[in-house]
Design an enzyme around this catalytic site. Structure first.
Site, PDB file in Angstrom:
ATOM      1  N   ARG A 186      65.185  35.975 -18.111  1.00  0.00           N
ATOM      2  CA  ARG A 186      64.828  37.346 -17.754  1.00  0.00           C
ATOM      3  C   ARG A 186      63.497  37.288 -17.012  1.00  0.00           C
ATOM      4  O   ARG A 186      62.451  37.054 -17.623  1.00  0.00           O
ATOM      5  CB  ARG A 186      64.699  38.164 -19.041  1.00  0.00           C
TER       6      ARG A 186
ATOM      7  N   TYR B 245      53.831  37.138 -24.709  1.00  0.00           N
ATOM      8  CA  TYR B 245      54.659  36.160 -25.434  1.00  0.00           C
ATOM      9  C   TYR B 245      55.220  35.025 -24.571  1.00  0.00           C
ATOM     10  O   TYR B 245      55.961  34.205 -25.054  1.00  0.00           O
ATOM     11  CB  TYR B 245      55.808  36.865 -26.170  1.00  0.00           C
TER      12      TYR B 245
ATOM     13  N   HIS C 190      61.106  42.897 -20.863  1.00  0.00           N
ATOM     14  CA  HIS C 190      62.287  43.449 -21.545  1.00  0.00           C
ATOM     15  C   HIS C 190      62.673  44.797 -20.929  1.00  0.00           C
ATOM     16  O   HIS C 190      63.817  45.035 -20.568  1.00  0.00           O
ATOM     17  CB  HIS C 190      61.982  43.594 -23.041  1.00  0.00           C
TER      18      HIS C 190
END
Lengths: 377, 334
Positions: free
Chosen positions: A271, A284, A275
């Site tokens: 990705r 992260y 998100h």
């Protein structure tokens, strides 16, 4: 002689001979994700298919960019971008016949659009004017689904029902790596294998469930390995290689249609965006990791292959880009129009016939709306 | 005029007959669940269906309630009418996400384009000596979920009629089967076409003048017994059997309370946050000027369903109902 007196001489009766129910060897995924682009297998790829995949990839990337821009303008409540994953989305849509069904998760707007759903209607949920904009039966696309993995048993049930009716319909269900931890993932795969339902599960392993990396999600050798425990084949594929994803899915769909039962496909992808627009991915993951995946971009992979085979001249490239721009301009223009909403619709679709209790509440809202209108005059 | 021989039949037999008739009348009706095939269900409600209609129509599934209901959603999407069995009340909880997130709202989220005609059969309630997780009254969860119809029969005839109506409904119906009444018998003629009640109508089981007992499912026979016992104390109690919790029949209930001026709601599930609070509020809103006393509730205690050796203390019985009725001689200041 009692059992106690037999001690010493006693030999327990062995259990009846055990046999594995299914030979696990053919179910095991390959050690490496399957690839087509940049390998010798690419020579076999159908040029027409590569052109279709290319056009949809470019269109899909443009759609992601446009939809993300619309969140910044407040026209979309939220958008989970699939930039970097377009190959999975496009292959999932193009591999299906018209009579087949697609069961998307919330990140799969591109697959829904590539299946033929109007780009604006595909965004209804994320825009917030209703939950599902399109008619699921018209394109055989289930509603975009926000609870994780709950759409998978639906796909199994639909495929099972189609087979009971004698229709050679296949259901393709999409789920993310995080979704494979949910109980419904397990139940769906188990039902599918027991019923030998004509269903294909495509896991888009994009590395993260919001912020949680795959290593904290599962201890399985790969997500494709999970298939073996259910008694169905697991296939591992490079999720950025549109030709490979299409080929693996086409095999699985063919198998399902011919009565061979379900398949679990894990597409290894990434990705590139966060998100959703509401997420901060820098908390992260490292930029360097993102960069290595950018170098494995699904559109560039396909472009390189098509160039090498002389399938992509400047005219084709321009036509595709212009079509994508046109789609984006149309999407922008239509999304910038305010949604026309009728609040009384709230009561129209709870039951086939509203309950007496709903009728009372309906009357209350109608009176409130009328009072509002009178106040406005 | 011919007289029809009425033979005693159990509620379980009437339910079986309803399933059989529905399957015979409509080839899209499919029964699925754990143990519904060769065994005929642990309560034998699906007895003989697999044999008569084949395993594709009456299917033993893997042991997984979310999977059972989740696959039923997909089957309904493809034009079938699934009837799923949850085996026991508390076994249905793993299926709650499918029920609440999908079954109840698929019509709504698709603007009416994808209704789901699913019947969820849930044997519920106590009084059969079941161990933990086999006696819950979970109706409060279901009635709090918009998009579901929630019905529960108390008689053999209603078991047949309401189940046929539930299966015929184009909307999902949670069909609560009072397991303690499975073996209750009524005179019922299984040969004749049975009446199919529209969902959403309560019925006065026993007319009376001095107070109304509002109840449903397993508590209906208890209330009828209480009404008989109350005669000795000069009370002529009316008993209203709701039959359907959603939709709720305000008219029948309010008409009864306006006649009697007093009401007690009786059910097995807990009192706090239970159906009785909702019913009492609705009655008060509609009948305030007719009420001679506050609407009372006689319910199960607000605790996890007790172990079988203690359940008789928990279940609303005749005495507890009669005590409540006595409290209806309410005077301001009491």
């Amino acid at each position: 002689m009692t059992v106690m007196e037999q001690r010493g001489a006693y030999r327990p009766t062995p259990p009846p001979a055990w046999q594995p129910r299914t030979d696990p060897a053919p179910l095991l995924p390959d050690a490496e994700p399957y690839r087509v682009l940049g390998t010798e297998a690419a020579a076999q790829a159908d040029p027409e298919l590569l052109r279709r995949l290319y056009a949809q990839l470019v269109r899909g990337r443009r759609y992601n960019v446009q939809a993300t821009a619309l969140t910044k303008q407040g026209r979309l409540a939220v958008y989970p971008s699939s930039t970097g994953q377009e190959a999975c989305e496009v292959a999932a849509a193009l591999v299906l016949q018209e009579r087949d069904w697609l069961f998307p998760s919330y990140r799969d707007t591109l697959a829904v659009v590539a299946r033929g759903v109007d780009p604006v209607e595909a965004l209804t949920l994320l825009r917030g004017d209703w939950h599902t904009g399109y008619d699921p039966h018209e394109h055989r696309v289930a509603p975009l689904c926000t609870p994780l993995a709950t759409q998978l048993p639906h796909a199994v049930g639909l495929a099972h029902a189609a087979r009971l009716k004698g229709d050679d319909v296949v259901a393709l269900a999409l789920v993310g790596d995080g979704g494979t931890s949910e109980g419904d993932f397990h139940e769906a795969l188990n039902f599918a294998a027991v019923w030998q339902a004509p269903v294909v599960f495509l896991v888009q392993n994009n590395g993260f469930a919001i912020s949680v990396p795959l290593a904290k999600q599962t201890a399985a050798p790969s997500l494709a390995h999970k298939a073996v425990g259910y008694g169905m084949p697991g296939r591992l594929v490079d999720g950025n290689d549109a030709a490979a994803v299409h080929e693996v899915l086409a095999d699985a769909v063919r198998r399902a249609r011919e009565g061979g039962g379900p398949t679990l496909v894990e597409a290894v992808t990434y990705r590139i965006d966060a998100h959703t627009n509401a997420d901060d991915a820098t908390r992260y993951r490292a930029d360097a990791e993102v960069e290595t995946w950018r170098e494995h971009d699904p559109i560039e992979l396909l472009e390189r292959e098509m160039n090498a085979r002389g399938l992509l001249d400047e005219d084709t490239r321009r036509t595709v880009r212009e079509a994508a721009e046109e789609m984006a301009a149309d999407l922008r223009a239509r999304m910038n129009q305010d949604a026309v909403l009728d609040p009384m619709d709230l009561f129209s679709h709870v039951y086939a016939e509203p309950t007496p209790q709903l009728r009372e509440q309906q009357a209350l809202l109608r009176a409130e709306l009328e009072a509002e209108q009178e106040g406005a005059h | 005029m011919t007289t029809v021989a009425l033979k005693p039949a159990t509620m379980a037999q009437a339910l079986t007959r309803a399933l059989r008739d529905a399957m015979a009348a409509d080839p899209t009706v499919h029964v699925l669940g754990e143990d519904v095939g060769a065994l005929g269900g642990v309560f034998r409600v699906t007895d003989g269906l697999a044999k008569e209609f084949g395993e594709d129509r009456c299917t033993d599934t893997p042991l997984a309630e979310a999977g059972i209901l989740g696959t039923a959603v997909g089957m309904a999407m493809y034009g079938l009418r699934p009837v799923v069995e949850m085996q026991f009340d508390a076994f249905a909880y793993p299926a709650f996400e499918q029920l609440i997130s999908h079954v109840a709202r698929m019509r709504n989220r698709t603007r009416g384009r994808m209704p789901l005609p699913i019947t969820v059969r849930v044997p519920y309630g106590g009084g059969i000596g079941g161990v933990e997780h086999h006696s819950d009254s979970s109706e409060a969860y279901y009635i709090a979920t918009p998009g579901l119809h929630v019905v529960t029969p108390a008689t053999v005839a209603d078991a047949y009629g309401l189940l046929r109506a539930a299966i015929a409904s184009d909307d999902p119906v949670v069909f609560l089967e009072p397991k303690r009444l499975y073996w209750s018998k009524d005179s019922w003629n299984p040969q004749e076409p049975q009446s199919v009640e529209p969902i959403g109508r309560a019925v006065v089981r026993r007319p009376g003048r001095s107070a109304t007992l509002i109840t449903y499912g397993p508590s209906v026979p208890v209330c009828l017994e209480a009404a008989e016992a109350a005669r000795a104390e000069g009370w002529d109690l009316e008993v209203v059997d709701l039959r359907s919790l959603v939709p709720f029949d305000d008219e029948t209930v309010a008409a009864s309370v306006r006649r009697t001026g007093r009401a007690v709601v009786v059910h097995e599930s807990g009192s706090f946050g239970g159906p009785g609070g909702e019913i009492a509020a609705r009655v008060t809103e509609r009948c305030f000027h007719h009420l001679e006393a506050p609407v009372l509730r006689v319910a199960g205690f607000d605790l996890p369903y007790p172990p079988p050796m203690l359940e008789r203390h928990h279940l609303p019985g005749v005495d507890r109902i009669l005590d409540a009725v006595a409290r209806l001689q309410w005077e301001a200041g009491n």
